[in-house]
Design a protein around this motif. Structure first.
Motif, short mmCIF file in Angstrom:
data_model
loop_
_atom_site.label_atom_id
_atom_site.label_comp_id
_atom_site.label_asym_id
_atom_site.label_seq_id
_atom_site.Cartn_x
_atom_site.Cartn_y
_atom_site.Cartn_z
N MET A 116 0.85 -1.19 0.00
CA MET A 116 0.00 0.00 0.00
C MET A 116 0.89 1.25 0.00
SD MET A 116 -2.89 1.09 2.75
CE MET A 116 -3.76 -0.48 2.71
N ALA A 117 0.40 2.29 -0.67
CA ALA A 117 1.16 3.55 -0.64
C ALA A 117 0.72 4.36 0.57
CB ALA A 117 0.90 4.34 -1.92
N TRP A 118 1.68 4.76 1.38
CA TRP A 118 1.38 5.50 2.60
C TRP A 118 1.75 6.96 2.46
CZ3 TRP A 118 -1.37 3.02 6.21
CH2 TRP A 118 -1.33 1.63 6.23
N GLU A 119 0.98 7.78 3.14
CA GLU A 119 1.33 9.20 3.18
C GLU A 119 1.70 9.56 4.61
OE1 GLU A 119 -0.35 13.18 1.20
OE2 GLU A 119 -1.78 12.21 2.54
N THR A 120 2.83 10.26 4.74
CA THR A 120 3.29 10.70 6.06
C THR A 120 2.65 12.03 6.41
OG1 THR A 120 5.41 9.72 5.47
CG2 THR A 120 5.38 11.13 7.43
N VAL A 121 2.18 12.15 7.64
CA VAL A 121 1.61 13.42 8.10
C VAL A 121 2.40 13.87 9.33
CG1 VAL A 121 -0.42 14.58 9.02
CG2 VAL A 121 -0.68 12.86 7.22
N ILE A 122 2.98 15.07 9.24
CA ILE A 122 3.84 15.54 10.33
C ILE A 122 3.38 16.91 10.82
CG2 ILE A 122 6.22 16.15 11.00
CD1 ILE A 122 7.16 14.39 8.64
N GLY A 123 3.31 17.04 12.12
CA GLY A 123 3.09 18.33 12.75
C GLY A 123 4.19 18.54 13.78
N LEU A 124 4.61 19.77 13.98
CA LEU A 124 5.74 20.01 14.89
C LEU A 124 5.39 21.00 15.99
CD1 LEU A 124 8.57 20.40 12.23
CD2 LEU A 124 8.26 18.46 13.74
N GLU A 125 5.92 20.74 17.15
CA GLU A 125 5.86 21.72 18.24
C GLU A 125 7.30 22.12 18.50
OE1 GLU A 125 3.93 19.66 21.47
OE2 GLU A 125 2.31 19.07 20.12
N ILE A 126 7.60 23.39 18.28
CA ILE A 126 8.97 23.86 18.45
C ILE A 126 9.03 24.76 19.68
CG2 ILE A 126 10.89 25.11 17.40
CD1 ILE A 126 9.84 24.31 14.69
N HIS A 127 9.90 24.42 20.62
CA HIS A 127 10.11 25.25 21.79
C HIS A 127 11.31 26.15 21.57
CE1 HIS A 127 7.86 21.84 23.44
NE2 HIS A 127 7.43 22.67 24.35
N VAL A 128 11.07 27.44 21.63
CA VAL A 128 12.16 28.39 21.41
C VAL A 128 12.41 29.16 22.70
CG1 VAL A 128 12.79 30.49 20.18
CG2 VAL A 128 11.63 28.64 18.97
N GLN A 129 13.65 29.15 23.17
CA GLN A 129 14.00 29.97 24.33
C GLN A 129 14.14 31.42 23.87
OE1 GLN A 129 17.57 28.72 26.29
NE2 GLN A 129 16.56 27.04 27.38
N LEU A 130 13.40 32.31 24.49
CA LEU A 130 13.48 33.72 24.11
C LEU A 130 14.69 34.35 24.79
CD1 LEU A 130 9.68 34.61 24.34
CD2 LEU A 130 11.01 33.96 22.32
N SER A 131 15.37 35.22 24.05
CA SER A 131 16.65 35.75 24.55
C SER A 131 16.46 36.98 25.43
CB SER A 131 17.57 36.07 23.37
OG SER A 131 16.88 36.91 22.46
N THR A 132 15.68 36.82 26.48
CA THR A 132 15.53 37.92 27.45
C THR A 132 16.72 37.89 28.40
OG1 THR A 132 14.24 36.43 28.83
CG2 THR A 132 13.01 37.89 27.41
N GLN A 133 16.97 39.00 29.07
CA GLN A 133 18.05 39.03 30.06
C GLN A 133 17.64 38.28 31.33
OE1 GLN A 133 21.05 40.55 29.42
NE2 GLN A 133 20.09 40.64 27.40
N SER A 134 16.38 38.47 31.72
CA SER A 134 15.90 37.86 32.96
C SER A 134 14.78 36.87 32.63
CB SER A 134 15.39 38.94 33.91
OG SER A 134 14.27 39.59 33.34
N LYS A 135 14.39 36.11 33.64
CA LYS A 135 13.41 35.06 33.42
C LYS A 135 12.01 35.60 33.18
CE LYS A 135 16.22 31.59 35.55
NZ LYS A 135 16.37 30.56 36.59
N LEU A 171 3.23 44.55 33.83
CA LEU A 171 4.44 43.92 33.30
C LEU A 171 5.66 44.58 33.91
CD1 LEU A 171 3.35 43.79 29.56
CD2 LEU A 171 3.13 41.99 31.26
N ARG A 172 6.73 43.79 34.03
CA ARG A 172 7.96 44.36 34.58
C ARG A 172 8.99 44.48 33.47
NH1 ARG A 172 11.95 40.53 35.11
NH2 ARG A 172 10.89 38.56 34.96
N ASP A 173 9.92 45.42 33.63
CA ASP A 173 11.00 45.57 32.65
C ASP A 173 11.91 44.35 32.70
OD1 ASP A 173 10.13 47.98 31.80
OD2 ASP A 173 11.45 49.16 33.10
N ASP A 174 12.51 44.05 31.56
CA ASP A 174 13.42 42.91 31.50
C ASP A 174 14.78 43.30 32.10
OD1 ASP A 174 14.60 40.49 30.88
OD2 ASP A 174 15.16 41.13 28.85
N ALA A 175 14.92 43.10 33.39
CA ALA A 175 16.18 43.44 34.04
C ALA A 175 16.48 42.38 35.10
CB ALA A 175 16.07 44.81 34.69
N VAL A 176 17.76 42.07 35.24
CA VAL A 176 18.18 41.11 36.26
C VAL A 176 18.23 41.83 37.60
CG1 VAL A 176 20.02 39.58 37.03
CG2 VAL A 176 19.47 39.74 34.60
#
Lengths: 481, 95
Positions: free
Chosen positions: A1-20, B62-67
């Motif tokens: 049988m011919a199969w078709e692949t179905v793909i969905g993605l969840e991508i986690h991106v760390q945001l480049s903030t200084q603080s959490k 919201l708070r500013d992004d500061a450590v």
């Protein structure tokens, strides 16, 4: 049988903030364990999360870049589960009203076609800490530096039909987040991780098959391998008459296979509810419009500009715009060299990328800076050295032997443009190779072009790459008649 | 809606709470009465009412992004039962 692949993605991106996202702890990668884990990150009683504006800003920036609907009222929820690297016993995430709603991303495939991939949503959440399972006297070590780092989870529609399409999509997201400067995109440091949903269906069938989710794959190569392996596994199961279990699987890169995670962890009962510690986030039209107006040049716009401004072919423009760093490198080379953009594009895409690939390095680790390469191309452009000598200079640049001008001087590579000196070399090579001369003169006109290469090669060799190839060609044409 | 024994056990497991076997019927009936109350509320017509995510009609500041936090690891780890190399040690979580 011919199969078709179905793909969905969840991508986690760390945001480049200084603080959490919810505390004032630093997010710097590679710090000593638990030195960036505050009382909020440790989940101590009585603490409260305070939301970081920059995380909201970066999430919305992504949203407007993929032409998504932005939920101007967005809500945070608690996702409850127990694991030691999640001290609170819940992850603050979003369920209803994610910050970024439906949008789309266009990907370019190898054959040149463009496919639109739907983005279902992108929501903000906090990252968990890290568990270290190596031996601490039979115990597990917990580092909470990463706990609370802002993540944007980008969920795609099940729109991809092959590993190639999935990789093209992941690469597009990877390029986009760097263009937008919302993440460093450093996959080796976990700044981008991928969960892959895969199902198979008989070709032509509309209904989706049962899917599996392969968690936490963190390199382009592993994503491709994990998909290929899982597709084969599912087809084998289905063709043997078995059913696919809806389950979470882990990709084991050492064994290059996916395997089922223990069923205990499958209790996916997260009991989401709105986080009472956080109020709804409201964003105004002006706030969003301002981010939209200040979007930087995006990959597709850059590709178009490179074709127009530098007269590059679409393929070269795509290669150079694949990452913002590479595109910036190329433009710096063009600016410092004053050479034709086509020449710069050739050197960057073939010589430089070739050398980097060989060394397993990315453009950001290039031993040759854009200024150094530009300095060399300047000397090719002003005829100080030949393209051939350029390769010798480039080797020198790779080995850190100094600037192009220093290497040209040290290796005595200045191009010979004195016609008399070149003529002497041409005569010498002709005299030393009578058999080839005879063969050349006996050949049909259209074959001569190929044969003349031999003489050019010999002369360039005799001149140690210093003769001007145009002059050599011209003189040969005059003499070999 | 009445909860049975296995549902009570599942809820306890999800919350990582150890419960006494002989107390299960009591828990089942108390929890069921909470669900009964919810069911009663469900019968209210809420068609034209926008759900609230929070009882306060206010929006998130919201708070500013500061450590703003410095390294207090030594102080925080004083109350931890076991630490090593700066890590918090916990019973092994995988086999």
């Amino acid at each position: 049988m011919a199969w078709e692949t179905v793909i969905g993605l969840e991508i986690h991106v760390q945001l480049s903030t200084q603080s959490k996202i919810f505390s004032g702890s630093a997010t710097t990668f590679g710090a000593e364990p638990n030195t960036q884990a505050s009382l909020v990150d440790l989940g101590m009683p009585g603490v409260l999360p305070v939301l970081n504006e920059d995380a909201i800003k970066k999430a919305i920036t992504f949203g407007v870049a993929i032409d998504a609907k932005i939920n101007q009222k967005s809500v945070f929820a608690r996702k409850n589960y127990f694991y030691p690297d999640l001290p609170k016993g819940y992850q603050i995430s979003q369920l209803d009203l994610p910050i970024v709603d439906i949008g789309h991303l266009d990907i370019a495939l190898e054959d040149g076609t463009v496919k639109r991939i739907g983005v279902t949503r992108a929501h903000l959440e906090e990252d968990a800490g890290k568990s270290l399972h190596e031996d601490y006297h039979g115990m597990t070590g917990i580092d909470l530096n990463r706990a609370g780092t802002p993540l944007l989870e980008i969920v795609s529609e099940p729109d991809m039909r092959s590993a190639e399409e999935a990789i093209a999509y992941v690469k597009s997201v990877h390029a986009l987040i760097q263009y937008l400067d919302i993440s460093d995109g450093n996959m080796a440091e976990g700044s981008m991780r991928c969960d892959i949903n895969i199902s198979m269906r008989p070709k032509g069938q509309e209904e989706y098959g049962t899917r599996t989710e392969t968690k936490n794959v963190n390199s382009f190569r592993f994503i491709e391998k994990a998909i290929r392996g899982e597709v084969i596994r599912q087809i084998d199961e289905l063709e043997a008459g078995n059913k696919i279990n809806q389950e979470t699987r882990l990709y084991d890169s050492a064994k290059d296979e996916t395997r089922s995670m223990r069923s205990k962890e499958e209790a996916n009962d997260y009991r989401y509810f709105p986080d009472p510690d956080l109020l709804p986030v409201i964003t105004t039209d002006e706030y969003i419009q301002n981010l939209r107006d200040n979007l930087p040049e995006l990959p597709d716009q850059k590709i178009e500009r490179f074709q127009k401004e530098y007269e590059l072919k679409e393929y070269d423009a795509r290669v150079l715009a694949a990452s913002k760093q590479l595109a910036d490198y190329f433009e710096t080379v063009v600016a410092t060299s004053g050479a034709k953009a086509k020449l710069a594009a050739n050197w960057v895409t073939s010589e430089l990328l070739g050398a980097l690939n060989k060394a397993g390095k990315g453009i950001q680790d290039s031993p040759v800076s854009a200024e150094l390469l530009g300095g060399m191309l300047k000397r090719i452009a002003d005829n100080t050295i030949s393209g051939k000598a350029g390769k010798i200079v480039f080797e020198g640049l790779l080995n850190g032997e100094g600037s192009a001008d220093e290497i040209i001087k040290a290796k005595d590579l200045i191009q010979e443009t004195d016609t008399g000196a070149i003529e002497a070399l041409v005569d010498e090579v002709i005299a030393n190779n009578p058999a080839q001369v005879e063969q050349f003169l006996a050949a049909e006109k259209d074959k001569r072009k190929k044969l003349i290469g031999f003489f050019v090669g010999q002369i360039m060799k005799a001149s140690k790459g210093k003769a001007n190839p145009q002059q050599v060609n011209q003189l040969l044409g005059q003499k070999l008649k | 809606m009445a909860l049975d024994k296995s549902e009570v056990e599942k809820i306890a497991h999800l919350a990582r709470i150890a419960i006494n076997e002989d107390k299960i019927p009591e828990y089942a009936s108390s929890l069921s009465s909470i669900l009964g109350l919810v069911e009663q509320m469900q019968s209210t017509n809420t068609d034209d009412i926008e759900p609230m995510a929070h009882p306060l009609d206010a929006t998130q500041r919201l708070r500013d992004d500061a450590v703003t936090e410095s390294n207090q690891r030594d102080a925080y780890q004083k109350i931890a039962p076991a630490t090593e190399d700066g890590l918090y040690l916990v019973p092994k979580v995988i086999d």
